[in-house]
Design a protein around this motif. Sequence first.
Motif, PDB file in Angstrom:
ATOM      1  N   GLU A   1       0.899  -1.205  -0.043  1.00  0.00           N
ATOM      2  CA  GLU A   1      -0.072  -0.284   0.090  1.00  0.00           C
ATOM      3  C   GLU A   1       0.868   1.269   0.159  1.00  0.00           C
ATOM      4  OE1 GLU A   1      -2.505   0.424   3.531  1.00  0.00           O
ATOM      5  OE2 GLU A   1      -3.996  -0.631   2.701  1.00  0.00           O
ATOM      6  N   ASP A   2       2.153   0.932   0.408  1.00  0.00           N
ATOM      7  CA  ASP A   2       3.055   2.181   0.497  1.00  0.00           C
ATOM      8  C   ASP A   2       3.820   2.586  -0.730  1.00  0.00           C
ATOM      9  OD1 ASP A   2       4.382  -0.205   0.480  1.00  0.00           O
ATOM     10  OD2 ASP A   2       5.672   0.262   2.392  1.00  0.00           O
ATOM     11  N   GLY A   3       3.340   1.750  -1.818  1.00  0.00           N
ATOM     12  CA  GLY A   3       4.098   2.012  -2.869  1.00  0.00           C
ATOM     13  C   GLY A   3       5.702   1.396  -3.087  1.00  0.00           C
ATOM     14  N   ARG A   4       5.671   0.769  -2.139  1.00  0.00           N
ATOM     15  CA  ARG A   4       7.194   0.278  -2.053  1.00  0.00           C
ATOM     16  C   ARG A   4       7.609  -1.195  -2.731  1.00  0.00           C
ATOM     17  NH1 ARG A   4       7.663   2.004   2.719  1.00  0.00           N
ATOM     18  NH2 ARG A   4       9.115   3.588   2.686  1.00  0.00           N
ATOM     19  N   ILE A   5       8.615  -1.345  -3.262  1.00  0.00           N
ATOM     20  CA  ILE A   5       8.816  -2.903  -3.725  1.00  0.00           C
ATOM     21  C   ILE A   5      10.104  -3.376  -2.962  1.00  0.00           C
ATOM     22  CG2 ILE A   5       9.695  -4.156  -5.759  1.00  0.00           C
ATOM     23  CD1 ILE A   5       8.483  -2.049  -7.489  1.00  0.00           C
ATOM     24  N   ASN A   6       9.961  -4.479  -2.236  1.00  0.00           N
ATOM     25  CA  ASN A   6      11.098  -5.192  -1.609  1.00  0.00           C
ATOM     26  C   ASN A   6      11.609  -6.463  -2.235  1.00  0.00           C
ATOM     27  OD1 ASN A   6      11.389  -3.393   0.934  1.00  0.00           O
ATOM     28  ND2 ASN A   6       9.349  -4.201   1.277  1.00  0.00           N
TER      29      ASN A   6
ATOM     30  N   THR B   1      15.817  -2.427  -1.973  1.00  0.00           N
ATOM     31  CA  THR B   1      14.194  -1.663  -1.805  1.00  0.00           C
ATOM     32  C   THR B   1      14.053  -0.522  -2.670  1.00  0.00           C
ATOM     33  OG1 THR B   1      14.041  -2.538   0.536  1.00  0.00           O
ATOM     34  CG2 THR B   1      12.702  -0.528  -0.006  1.00  0.00           C
ATOM     35  N   ILE B   2      12.887  -0.465  -3.377  1.00  0.00           N
ATOM     36  CA  ILE B   2      12.655   0.647  -4.064  1.00  0.00           C
ATOM     37  C   ILE B   2      11.732   1.348  -3.456  1.00  0.00           C
ATOM     38  CG2 ILE B   2      11.825   1.452  -6.384  1.00  0.00           C
ATOM     39  CD1 ILE B   2      12.812  -0.913  -7.863  1.00  0.00           C
ATOM     40  N   ASP B   3      11.924   2.599  -2.834  1.00  0.00           N
ATOM     41  CA  ASP B   3      11.085   3.051  -1.669  1.00  0.00           C
ATOM     42  C   ASP B   3       9.733   3.665  -2.425  1.00  0.00           C
ATOM     43  OD1 ASP B   3      11.792   2.515   1.135  1.00  0.00           O
ATOM     44  OD2 ASP B   3      13.377   3.951   0.908  1.00  0.00           O
ATOM     45  N   ASN B   4      10.244   4.475  -3.409  1.00  0.00           N
ATOM     46  CA  ASN B   4       9.002   5.309  -4.053  1.00  0.00           C
ATOM     47  C   ASN B   4       8.667   4.708  -5.388  1.00  0.00           C
ATOM     48  OD1 ASN B   4       8.565   7.050  -1.853  1.00  0.00           O
ATOM     49  ND2 ASN B   4      10.451   7.930  -2.349  1.00  0.00           N
ATOM     50  N   ALA B   5       8.557   3.377  -5.437  1.00  0.00           N
ATOM     51  CA  ALA B   5       8.421   2.744  -6.577  1.00  0.00           C
ATOM     52  C   ALA B   5       7.164   3.473  -7.262  1.00  0.00           C
ATOM     53  CB  ALA B   5       8.215   1.246  -6.477  1.00  0.00           C
TER      54      ALA B   5
ATOM     55  N   LEU C   1      15.294  -5.471 -12.246  1.00  0.00           N
ATOM     56  CA  LEU C   1      16.087  -5.669 -11.013  1.00  0.00           C
ATOM     57  C   LEU C   1      17.463  -5.750 -11.269  1.00  0.00           C
ATOM     58  CD1 LEU C   1      13.769  -8.312  -9.217  1.00  0.00           C
ATOM     59  CD2 LEU C   1      13.806  -5.634  -9.086  1.00  0.00           C
ATOM     60  N   ARG C   2      17.968  -5.922 -12.234  1.00  0.00           N
ATOM     61  CA  ARG C   2      19.626  -5.577 -12.488  1.00  0.00           C
ATOM     62  C   ARG C   2      19.789  -4.154 -12.588  1.00  0.00           C
ATOM     63  NH1 ARG C   2      19.517  -8.961 -18.085  1.00  0.00           N
ATOM     64  NH2 ARG C   2      17.826  -7.301 -17.941  1.00  0.00           N
ATOM     65  N   GLN C   3      18.964  -3.300 -13.016  1.00  0.00           N
ATOM     66  CA  GLN C   3      19.218  -1.839 -13.044  1.00  0.00           C
ATOM     67  C   GLN C   3      19.173  -1.086 -11.574  1.00  0.00           C
ATOM     68  OE1 GLN C   3      19.750  -0.042 -15.911  1.00  0.00           O
ATOM     69  NE2 GLN C   3      19.418  -2.018 -17.271  1.00  0.00           N
ATOM     70  N   GLN C   4      20.142  -0.226 -11.280  1.00  0.00           N
ATOM     71  CA  GLN C   4      19.876   0.492 -10.113  1.00  0.00           C
ATOM     72  C   GLN C   4      19.109   1.319  -9.960  1.00  0.00           C
ATOM     73  OE1 GLN C   4      21.190  -0.815  -7.244  1.00  0.00           O
ATOM     74  NE2 GLN C   4      21.755  -2.602  -8.434  1.00  0.00           N
ATOM     75  N   ARG C   5      18.647   1.881 -11.190  1.00  0.00           N
ATOM     76  CA  ARG C   5      17.453   3.048 -11.248  1.00  0.00           C
ATOM     77  C   ARG C   5      16.280   2.478 -10.584  1.00  0.00           C
ATOM     78  NH1 ARG C   5      15.386   4.517 -16.099  1.00  0.00           N
ATOM     79  NH2 ARG C   5      15.071   2.364 -16.671  1.00  0.00           N
ATOM     80  N   ASN C   6      15.852   3.442  -9.940  1.00  0.00           N
ATOM     81  CA  ASN C   6      14.436   3.415  -9.302  1.00  0.00           C
ATOM     82  C   ASN C   6      13.261   3.653 -10.038  1.00  0.00           C
ATOM     83  OD1 ASN C   6      15.791   2.106  -6.978  1.00  0.00           O
ATOM     84  ND2 ASN C   6      15.859   3.773  -5.698  1.00  0.00           N
ATOM     85  N   GLU C   7      13.317   3.537 -11.291  1.00  0.00           N
ATOM     86  CA  GLU C   7      12.164   3.859 -12.114  1.00  0.00           C
ATOM     87  C   GLU C   7      11.966   2.549 -12.954  1.00  0.00           C
ATOM     88  OE1 GLU C   7      14.972   6.630 -12.554  1.00  0.00           O
ATOM     89  OE2 GLU C   7      13.768   7.386 -10.703  1.00  0.00           O
ATOM     90  N   PRO C   8      10.492   2.274 -13.124  1.00  0.00           N
ATOM     91  CA  PRO C   8      10.333   1.427 -14.225  1.00  0.00           C
ATOM     92  C   PRO C   8      10.894   1.286 -15.503  1.00  0.00           C
ATOM     93  CG  PRO C   8       8.361   2.822 -13.935  1.00  0.00           C
ATOM     94  CD  PRO C   8       9.423   3.284 -13.075  1.00  0.00           C
TER      95      PRO C   8
END
Length: 375
Positions: free
Chosen positions: A149-154, A166-170, A200-207
């Motif tokens: 619900e927090d928009g986070r991906i672990n 962890t992608i905090d503000n995915a 998940l190989r990319q360090q970027r936190n964007e899709p």
Amino acid sequence: AMEDVCAKFVSQKISKTRWRPLPAAALQPPDLFATGSWDNEDNRISIWSIGDLGNVGLNGEFQAEPQLLCDIRHNGDVMDMQFLDQERIVVASSTGTVTIFRHHQNNQTLSANQRWEKAHYHVDQETSCGGAACTGVICNNPEIVTVGEDGRINLFKADQKNAVRTIDNADSSTLHAVTFLRTTEILTVNSIGQLKIWDLRQQRNEPSQIFSLTGDRVPLHCVDRHPNQQHIVATGGQDGMLSIWDIRQDTMPVSLLNAHEAEMWEVHFHPSNPDHLFTCSEDGSLWHWDTSTDVAEKPSFLHQGGRSTTHFSHSTINQSVISAWLSNDPTKDRMEITNLIPNQTLSVNTLDVLGPCLVYGTDAEAIYVNRQIFA
């Protein structure tokens, strides 16, 4: 056929049901499944055996009902649940915690094996009330991905204490479900009708890609990937529609199929027979979508209530099976849709299919097993 269905009343609203995976070379049908409950004073994770095949009734129907092997208390509503392997089950809680339970088959007990407290949280992990529901979990042993619900991906690994990533503000909206596309890529669905692919190989936190239902922003609740054609994805949402996507191309769905009259809670391709797809809904129905090419040989069920059958023209008969899901409107070519529970009134929250067997759970505090879905 309804007579192949055994019901078990469990005095708990069932939010999730999952078959235990079979060993790779297994020929036997599945024999154990797990359930999780919600909206009860005391929620539980339970392991069931599908009952003794020995009891056959006068007309050859099975009479055995599922037998409870063991259960354990679960803190919060069970939001999602996946087997990691033959013995371990990963459970997502409304409290934000993710727990791995181990099923000890020698003495039929369950124990908490590993726990990530407040893997999902709104303000700050430390505050007592800060938990945000963990809404979805998917496993590819030893990796576990959770969304919330927090928009986070672990990304977790079994037996590792801290999150690998962890992608905090995915996402700025609620993530409702997640699936693996391949070992390094996941796909999430959110509450404003978007699908997003994450590498998940990319360090970027964007899709790496975003797809969306045009205009409507209807919340998407569930997603499943075709087991052999990894570019074909099915989603279901708040409006009950089934959407089929080809993620190699358009950013919009290939087909939108009118399905349920209320929220679709789960969608599953049959893992070994993906011409068959199953969906369940808040409206109390569970649909079997059959695009297999032998529809033409089946008797037409056009005039029986609750079934609609469409046969396909001979010009398309030799097209590859896969195209059934990707044709602009699969129902025009060939699809048989059957509501497997015509008279259910309360929400069907969950289903799982494996081999010839279907298990589903409802708000009517019952679990149902059908051992002959292709009969």
